[in-house]
Design a protein around this motif. Structure first.
Motif, PDB file in Angstrom:
ATOM      1  N   TYR A  68      23.404  48.457  39.176  1.00  0.00           N
ATOM      2  CA  TYR A  68      24.045  47.229  38.686  1.00  0.00           C
ATOM      3  C   TYR A  68      25.607  47.650  38.667  1.00  0.00           C
ATOM      4  O   TYR A  68      26.022  48.847  38.499  1.00  0.00           O
ATOM      5  N   ALA A  69      26.332  46.720  39.118  1.00  0.00           N
ATOM      6  CA  ALA A  69      27.824  46.642  39.044  1.00  0.00           C
ATOM      7  C   ALA A  69      28.373  45.704  38.762  1.00  0.00           C
ATOM      8  O   ALA A  69      27.970  44.270  38.460  1.00  0.00           O
ATOM      9  N   VAL A  70      29.773  45.550  38.611  1.00  0.00           N
ATOM     10  CA  VAL A  70      30.469  44.428  37.912  1.00  0.00           C
ATOM     11  C   VAL A  70      31.884  44.331  38.585  1.00  0.00           C
ATOM     12  O   VAL A  70      32.544  45.312  38.557  1.00  0.00           O
ATOM     13  N   PRO A  71      32.630  43.147  38.937  1.00  0.00           N
ATOM     14  CA  PRO A  71      33.895  43.180  39.212  1.00  0.00           C
ATOM     15  C   PRO A  71      34.555  42.999  38.379  1.00  0.00           C
ATOM     16  O   PRO A  71      34.425  42.017  37.237  1.00  0.00           O
ATOM     17  N   LEU A  72      35.864  43.470  38.358  1.00  0.00           N
ATOM     18  CA  LEU A  72      36.883  43.033  37.399  1.00  0.00           C
ATOM     19  C   LEU A  72      38.448  43.335  37.763  1.00  0.00           C
ATOM     20  O   LEU A  72      38.393  44.040  38.505  1.00  0.00           O
ATOM     21  N   ARG A  73      39.187  42.963  36.802  1.00  0.00           N
ATOM     22  CA  ARG A  73      40.614  43.002  37.270  1.00  0.00           C
ATOM     23  C   ARG A  73      41.116  44.356  36.727  1.00  0.00           C
ATOM     24  O   ARG A  73      41.034  44.473  35.229  1.00  0.00           O
ATOM     25  N   TRP A  74      41.486  45.293  37.227  1.00  0.00           N
ATOM     26  CA  TRP A  74      42.151  46.669  36.755  1.00  0.00           C
ATOM     27  C   TRP A  74      43.200  47.113  37.366  1.00  0.00           C
ATOM     28  O   TRP A  74      43.081  47.344  38.655  1.00  0.00           O
ATOM     29  N   THR A  75      44.674  46.813  36.869  1.00  0.00           N
ATOM     30  CA  THR A  75      45.788  47.264  37.697  1.00  0.00           C
ATOM     31  C   THR A  75      46.350  48.411  37.191  1.00  0.00           C
ATOM     32  O   THR A  75      47.361  49.094  37.638  1.00  0.00           O
ATOM     33  N   GLU A  76      45.915  49.089  35.976  1.00  0.00           N
ATOM     34  CA  GLU A  76      46.367  50.042  35.306  1.00  0.00           C
ATOM     35  C   GLU A  76      46.271  51.588  36.055  1.00  0.00           C
ATOM     36  O   GLU A  76      45.148  51.494  37.018  1.00  0.00           O
ATOM     37  N   ASP A  77      47.289  52.315  36.163  1.00  0.00           N
ATOM     38  CA  ASP A  77      47.051  53.833  36.910  1.00  0.00           C
ATOM     39  C   ASP A  77      45.783  54.401  36.538  1.00  0.00           C
ATOM     40  O   ASP A  77      45.194  54.810  37.260  1.00  0.00           O
ATOM     41  N   ASP A  78      45.763  54.527  35.153  1.00  0.00           N
ATOM     42  CA  ASP A  78      44.424  55.405  34.624  1.00  0.00           C
ATOM     43  C   ASP A  78      43.312  54.582  34.295  1.00  0.00           C
ATOM     44  O   ASP A  78      43.484  53.518  33.816  1.00  0.00           O
ATOM     45  N   LEU A  79      42.443  54.972  34.361  1.00  0.00           N
ATOM     46  CA  LEU A  79      41.057  54.545  34.218  1.00  0.00           C
ATOM     47  C   LEU A  79      40.882  54.928  32.448  1.00  0.00           C
ATOM     48  O   LEU A  79      41.210  55.697  31.829  1.00  0.00           O
ATOM     49  N   PRO A  80      40.237  53.917  31.631  1.00  0.00           N
ATOM     50  CA  PRO A  80      40.385  53.938  30.316  1.00  0.00           C
ATOM     51  C   PRO A  80      39.265  55.072  29.451  1.00  0.00           C
ATOM     52  O   PRO A  80      38.295  55.426  30.274  1.00  0.00           O
ATOM     53  N   ASP A  81      39.667  55.227  28.444  1.00  0.00           N
ATOM     54  CA  ASP A  81      38.941  56.410  27.668  1.00  0.00           C
ATOM     55  C   ASP A  81      37.578  55.531  27.395  1.00  0.00           C
ATOM     56  O   ASP A  81      36.415  55.948  27.139  1.00  0.00           O
ATOM     57  N   GLY A  82      37.483  54.183  27.394  1.00  0.00           N
ATOM     58  CA  GLY A  82      36.632  53.148  26.765  1.00  0.00           C
ATOM     59  C   GLY A  82      35.286  53.200  27.957  1.00  0.00           C
ATOM     60  O   GLY A  82      34.255  52.938  27.447  1.00  0.00           O
ATOM     61  N   GLY A  83      35.677  53.489  29.241  1.00  0.00           N
ATOM     62  CA  GLY A  83      34.512  53.612  30.086  1.00  0.00           C
ATOM     63  C   GLY A  83      33.380  52.652  30.163  1.00  0.00           C
ATOM     64  O   GLY A  83      33.972  51.351  30.306  1.00  0.00           O
ATOM     65  N   TRP A  84      32.254  52.670  30.129  1.00  0.00           N
ATOM     66  CA  TRP A  84      31.213  51.901  30.250  1.00  0.00           C
ATOM     67  C   TRP A  84      31.643  50.459  29.606  1.00  0.00           C
ATOM     68  O   TRP A  84      31.351  49.346  30.209  1.00  0.00           O
ATOM     69  N   ASP A  85      31.746  50.603  28.254  1.00  0.00           N
ATOM     70  CA  ASP A  85      31.707  49.497  27.327  1.00  0.00           C
ATOM     71  C   ASP A  85      32.967  48.748  27.532  1.00  0.00           C
ATOM     72  O   ASP A  85      33.165  47.593  27.760  1.00  0.00           O
ATOM     73  N   ARG A  86      34.090  49.209  28.136  1.00  0.00           N
ATOM     74  CA  ARG A  86      35.279  48.945  28.502  1.00  0.00           C
ATOM     75  C   ARG A  86      35.215  47.903  29.522  1.00  0.00           C
ATOM     76  O   ARG A  86      35.842  47.011  29.977  1.00  0.00           O
ATOM     77  N   MET A  87      34.565  48.453  30.821  1.00  0.00           N
ATOM     78  CA  MET A  87      34.238  47.978  31.876  1.00  0.00           C
ATOM     79  C   MET A  87      33.588  46.536  31.677  1.00  0.00           C
ATOM     80  O   MET A  87      34.085  45.415  32.329  1.00  0.00           O
ATOM     81  N   ILE A  88      32.600  46.547  31.094  1.00  0.00           N
ATOM     82  CA  ILE A  88      31.752  45.242  30.721  1.00  0.00           C
ATOM     83  C   ILE A  88      32.685  44.269  29.888  1.00  0.00           C
ATOM     84  O   ILE A  88      32.785  43.063  30.071  1.00  0.00           O
ATOM     85  N   GLN A  89      33.603  44.835  28.947  1.00  0.00           N
ATOM     86  CA  GLN A  89      34.202  43.810  28.142  1.00  0.00           C
ATOM     87  C   GLN A  89      35.306  43.262  28.983  1.00  0.00           C
ATOM     88  O   GLN A  89      35.709  41.966  28.932  1.00  0.00           O
ATOM     89  N   ARG A  90      36.059  44.086  29.636  1.00  0.00           N
ATOM     90  CA  ARG A  90      37.134  43.309  30.770  1.00  0.00           C
ATOM     91  C   ARG A  90      36.521  42.489  31.708  1.00  0.00           C
ATOM     92  O   ARG A  90      37.126  41.443  32.044  1.00  0.00           O
ATOM     93  N   ALA A  91      35.404  42.876  32.427  1.00  0.00           N
ATOM     94  CA  ALA A  91      34.701  41.683  33.123  1.00  0.00           C
ATOM     95  C   ALA A  91      34.519  40.787  32.615  1.00  0.00           C
ATOM     96  O   ALA A  91      34.625  39.529  33.268  1.00  0.00           O
ATOM     97  N   THR A  92      33.714  40.611  31.560  1.00  0.00           N
ATOM     98  CA  THR A  92      33.732  39.320  30.879  1.00  0.00           C
ATOM     99  C   THR A  92      34.872  38.558  30.254  1.00  0.00           C
ATOM    100  O   THR A  92      34.815  37.223  30.446  1.00  0.00           O
ATOM    101  N   LEU A  93      35.877  39.084  30.009  1.00  0.00           N
ATOM    102  CA  LEU A  93      37.020  38.415  29.608  1.00  0.00           C
ATOM    103  C   LEU A  93      37.749  37.734  30.979  1.00  0.00           C
ATOM    104  O   LEU A  93      38.056  36.778  30.888  1.00  0.00           O
ATOM    105  N   ASN A  94      37.605  38.697  32.004  1.00  0.00           N
ATOM    106  CA  ASN A  94      38.246  38.080  33.137  1.00  0.00           C
ATOM    107  C   ASN A  94      37.381  37.032  33.800  1.00  0.00           C
ATOM    108  O   ASN A  94      38.047  36.085  34.219  1.00  0.00           O
TER     109      ASN A  94
END
Length: 250
Positions: A68-94
């Motif tokens: 499973y994978a998910v597309p999202l918008r991420w333009t920040e230079d660093d990847l987040p501390d939030g990891g797995w949870d943060r990717m789902i959250q950002r993809a859902t909001l996007n």
């Protein structure tokens, strides 16, 4: 070994196979991450091109692996501390705001327990990389759950993730698969997944007593679970390791 790997966009008929034969693939407590339902509840309908099934032609009625994978918008230079949870959250909001994704994050690559150790995880990662590149994305990231870390729950992930063999490849088998595929280990996602519950919940999930406050070592957990008897709850904060794959866009 001949394995057929396809996305649900290509083979929607494979969807019923994704839940069969994977019992015990993950520790029970991991099924209770609250962000998981936000993604898995809609993944097959909303992200079919990012959901993959692998089938052995000799046994076409069962999947041997899934991803499973998910597309999202991420333009920040660093990847987040939030990891797995943060990717789902950002993809859902996007998705809810109609924001155009810029990268894809892997969320799961899972091999059926009776088929582990046969190289299927590398095949699934290669198929995901290829599919994401064909869709026009030049970056695939993954909050990787190192497969050997559960045996060293007291070792900080920042130390574990940097351990390498004499050939320079990671000591951890799953991180090693990613690096061999072309990925680069970037940093630790210190709070990639957070699972909390009452002590009764944790007893049910693990079969352990959870009757003393303090760290509890749970089979399958990468770090100890924090137990608070006075307040009747326990919390697991799982660190993962960010790996970035640069892709040749088709």
């Amino acid at each position: 070994m001949t394995i057929d790997i396809a996305s649900l966009a290509e083979r929607p008929d494979l969807a019923p196979l994704l839940d069969e034969g994977f019992d015990g693939a993950w520790p029970e407590f991991m099924l209770w991450d609250p962000m998981g339902a936000v993604y898995y509840g809609v993944a097959q309908d909303l992200y079919p091109e990012f959901v993959f099934a692998a089938v052995d032609p000799a046994d076409p009625g069962r999947a041997v692996a899934r991803a499973y994978a998910v597309p999202l918008r991420w333009t920040e230079d660093d990847l987040p501390d939030g990891g797995w949870d943060r990717m789902i959250q950002r993809a859902t909001l996007n998705r809810l705001t109609g924001t155009t994704p810029t990268i894809v994050s892997a969320l799961e690559i899972c091999v059926r327990p009776d088929r582990r150790g046969s190289g299927l995880s590398a095949l699934m990662l290669a198929a995901m990389r290829e599919a994401v590149a064909k869709l026009g994305y030049d970056t695939l990231v993954a909050p990787v759950r190192p497969s050997g870390k559960h045996a060293r729950p007291d070792l900080p992930m920042t130390e574990y993730a940097t351990r390498v063999r004499d050939d320079g490849l990671p000591v951890d088998p799953w991180l090693r698969v990613h690096v061999r595929a072309g990925g680069t280990v970037e940093r630790v996602a210190g709070r990639s997944m957070t699972i909390s519950g009452s002590l009764a919940d944790w007893r049910r999930w693990t079969g352990l007593p959870f009757d003393r406050s303090g760290p509890v070592r749970v089979p399958g957990a990468l770090v100890p679970v924090h137990c608070d008897v006075a307040h009747d709850h326990a919390v697991y904060v799982e660190p993962n390791v960010w790996v970035r794959h640069r892709l040749p866009v088709s």
